[in-house]
Scaffold this motif. Structure first.
Motif, short mmCIF file in Angstrom:
data_model
loop_
_atom_site.label_atom_id
_atom_site.label_comp_id
_atom_site.label_asym_id
_atom_site.label_seq_id
_atom_site.Cartn_x
_atom_site.Cartn_y
_atom_site.Cartn_z
N VAL A 203 27.89 20.18 10.53
CA VAL A 203 29.26 19.66 10.48
C VAL A 203 29.30 18.52 9.47
CG1 VAL A 203 31.06 18.45 11.76
CG2 VAL A 203 29.82 20.34 12.84
N GLY A 204 30.24 18.59 8.52
CA GLY A 204 30.34 17.58 7.47
C GLY A 204 29.71 18.00 6.16
N ALA A 205 28.97 19.12 6.15
CA ALA A 205 28.35 19.60 4.92
C ALA A 205 29.38 20.32 4.05
CB ALA A 205 27.19 20.53 5.25
N LYS A 206 29.17 20.26 2.73
CA LYS A 206 30.04 20.95 1.78
C LYS A 206 29.24 22.00 1.03
CE LYS A 206 32.97 16.89 0.92
NZ LYS A 206 33.47 15.98 -0.15
N ALA A 207 29.97 22.90 0.34
CA ALA A 207 29.31 23.90 -0.48
C ALA A 207 28.43 23.21 -1.51
CB ALA A 207 30.35 24.78 -1.16
N GLY A 208 27.17 23.66 -1.61
CA GLY A 208 26.22 23.06 -2.54
C GLY A 208 25.30 22.06 -1.90
N ASP A 209 25.65 21.56 -0.71
CA ASP A 209 24.77 20.62 0.00
C ASP A 209 23.51 21.32 0.49
OD1 ASP A 209 26.62 18.70 -0.46
OD2 ASP A 209 27.33 18.53 1.62
N GLU A 210 22.43 20.50 0.63
CA GLU A 210 21.16 21.04 1.12
C GLU A 210 20.63 20.14 2.24
OE1 GLU A 210 18.40 21.72 -2.03
OE2 GLU A 210 19.77 23.00 -3.17
N PRO A 211 21.30 20.15 3.38
CA PRO A 211 20.87 19.26 4.48
C PRO A 211 19.61 19.77 5.17
CG PRO A 211 22.71 20.64 5.18
CD PRO A 211 22.52 20.91 3.72
N GLU A 212 18.81 18.84 5.64
CA GLU A 212 17.65 19.18 6.48
C GLU A 212 18.08 19.07 7.94
OE1 GLU A 212 14.01 17.14 5.87
OE2 GLU A 212 13.53 18.22 4.03
N VAL A 213 17.78 20.09 8.71
CA VAL A 213 18.18 20.15 10.11
C VAL A 213 16.93 20.06 10.97
CG1 VAL A 213 19.26 21.56 11.89
CG2 VAL A 213 20.24 21.51 9.58
N LYS A 214 16.91 19.10 11.86
CA LYS A 214 15.75 18.93 12.75
C LYS A 214 16.16 19.26 14.18
CE LYS A 214 13.48 15.47 9.85
NZ LYS A 214 12.84 14.14 9.78
N VAL A 215 15.41 20.17 14.78
CA VAL A 215 15.71 20.62 16.15
C VAL A 215 14.43 20.76 16.94
CG1 VAL A 215 17.81 21.87 15.46
CG2 VAL A 215 15.60 23.05 15.49
N THR A 216 14.59 20.91 18.25
CA THR A 216 13.46 21.20 19.14
C THR A 216 13.77 22.51 19.86
OG1 THR A 216 13.00 18.85 19.49
CG2 THR A 216 12.07 20.41 21.09
N PHE A 217 12.86 23.46 19.73
CA PHE A 217 13.06 24.73 20.42
C PHE A 217 13.02 24.53 21.93
CE2 PHE A 217 11.70 26.33 16.29
CZ PHE A 217 12.52 27.44 16.12
N PRO A 218 13.89 25.20 22.68
CA PRO A 218 13.87 25.08 24.14
C PRO A 218 12.52 25.49 24.71
CG PRO A 218 15.86 26.22 23.39
CD PRO A 218 14.96 26.11 22.20
#
Length: 453
Positions: A203-218
């Protein structure tokens, strides 16, 4: 023919059969004479090959063929004579197979269990009582609009409810892991289709952005090697699209059988379909409670042969549902994925069949037609579907089984204490879904306990 039967378990029998040597020899001689008439060997005229040569060249193979046929024939005669009801195919092995001696073989088979049906008298059953109100219909119409929505590119940052097209690759401890990479994946933010936390970070990303997403698997993630692990996904956003809901006009309502776009007629059609879905949910919830009580009261040893047959059927259904094609080899699908469901279905089938038998239940042609007509009512051109079902003997028998199953449940329901519980439309649907999930989890837990035992 001499037959003896040994009980090796409550549902397994070992049948020993002796066939007189004279009968075997006569059958072998007759087959060799047939061979002599049609075989062609160099140096001999057709039909003039000496029997000594025929026996030398074809005697062993001919005897093996004859013995195999005789064992199958006498197996059928033996189980008929001993009134055995086999569940699946037997394992047949010769124990004495020598010229001049009586043929002896054993057939190991499973039989249908003898069920002494125990009552479910006093079982408490909750039956939802729900009414569809106008707000339910309006909510359903909005759901239908979303299901038929289109997507339009926007230049702004992504918000919840938007669809983004992304590439991503997942890493654990800086190492890429299998199955964690995709290109051009379309993801609706807020739909909850990805790992918890993944969509929120886009949420908040635009076309061309390359965000890193950090998650924890259940911890209960289906891929055990990923369960509970922290991961980083490198992503690239290609575009952001917002949802465009269709107008409720003739073009839209025609998809649901309302040609002129009349809103009242459309709402009436939607309500009718919702009522059908509600009735089915209530029926399934009551039915599942009855079946749970029946299984709890009656511990049945299920023949492995029937479980295997059911497993194969479930595999074929899965292959069809996933569009794998008729040429797909279902043996590639592991039995373990279907064994629990197959075991439960066979157990329930045996118990309900006993209810049908004890109460001498039957399904008339009129009842079968009524069932098919109700089923076909949710489709376009229902008359064709009705005739298709009733014109196919196999499909008609499947429908008859469903009618008998419902009659058996109704008969068992007479033994229960039914409590009506008021619910909303959504609560009734959710209750049926939740019970189905709980039943699946319960079956899985039972299987684990059986394995540990």
């Amino acid at each position: 023919m001499q037959v003896s039967v040994e009980t090796t378990s409550p549902i397994e029998r070992r049948v020993t059969v002796q066939v007189p040597a004279s009968q075997v020899d006569q059958a072998v001689d007759a087959r060799l004479k047939e061979t002599a008439h049609r075989v062609r060997l160099n140096g001999f005229r057709p039909g003039k090959v000496p029997m000594t040569v025929i026996r030398q060249r074809f005697g062993r193979d001919t005897r093996n063929e004859v013995v195999s046929e005789l064992m199958r024939q006498h197996y059928v005669q033996a189980i008929t004579q001993e009134s055995l009801n086999p569940a699946g195919y037997p394992s047949i092995e010769p124990t004495v197979n020598e010229a001049g001696k009586d043929l002896e073989f054993t057939a190991t088979l499973e039989i249908y269990p003898q069920i002494e049906l125990k009552s479910i008298e006093g079982t408490e059953v909750e039956r939802p009582q729900a009414e569809i109100v106008d707000s339910d219909v309006d909510e359903m119409i909005e759901t239908l609009r979303k299901q038929n929505a289109s997507w339009t590119d926007v230049e702004r940052a992504a918000a919840e409810g938007d669809q983004v097209t992304i590439d991503f690759e997942g890493f654990i401890d800086d190492e890429a892991f299998e199955g964690g990479k995709a290109e051009g994946h379309q993801l609706v933010l807020g739909a909850g289709s990805f790992i918890p936390g993944f969509e929120d970070q886009l949420v908040g990303a635009k076309a061309g952005d390359e965000p890193e997403v950090k998650v924890t698997f259940p911890d209960n993630y289906q891929a055990e090697h990923l369960a509970g692990k922290e991961a980083t996904f490198k992503t690239k956003v290609h575009n952001v699209q917002e949802q465009q809901l269709p107008e409720i006009n003739a073009e839209f309502t025609q998809q649901f059988g309302v040609e002129d776009g009349d809103l009242d007629a459309f709402k009436a059609e939607v309500r009718k379909n919702m009522q059908r879905e509600l009735d089915t949910a209530i029926e399934n919830r009551v039915k599942q409670q009855i079946i749970d009580a029946l299984k709890k009261a009656n511990d049945v040893t299920v023949p492995q042969g029937l479980i295997q047959q059911e497993t194969e059927g479930l595999k074929r259904q899965a292959a069809q549902q996933f569009g794998l094609g008729q040429d797909f080899d279902v043996s590639q699908l592991p039995d373990e994925l279907f064994a629990e469901q197959a075991n439960s279905r066979v157990q329930v089938g045996l118990l309900l069949a006993e209810v049908v038998s004890q109460h001498e239940l039957d399904a008339s042609d009129d009842e079968i037609r009524a069932y098919v007509e109700e089923l076909a009512g949710q489709y376009q051109q229902p008359e064709q579907l009705v005739e298709h079902y009733l014109g196919n003997e196999q499909m008609k028998n499947q429908v008859k089984s469903a009618v008998l199953e419902n009659k058996a449940v109704d008969k068992l329901l007479e033994q229960a204490q039914v409590k009506d519980v008021s619910m909303s439309y959504q609560e009734a649907l959710q209750a049926a879904q939740q019970q189905s999930e709980e039943e699946s989890e319960s079956t899985s837990e039972e299987e684990k306990n059986d394995e540990n035992a």
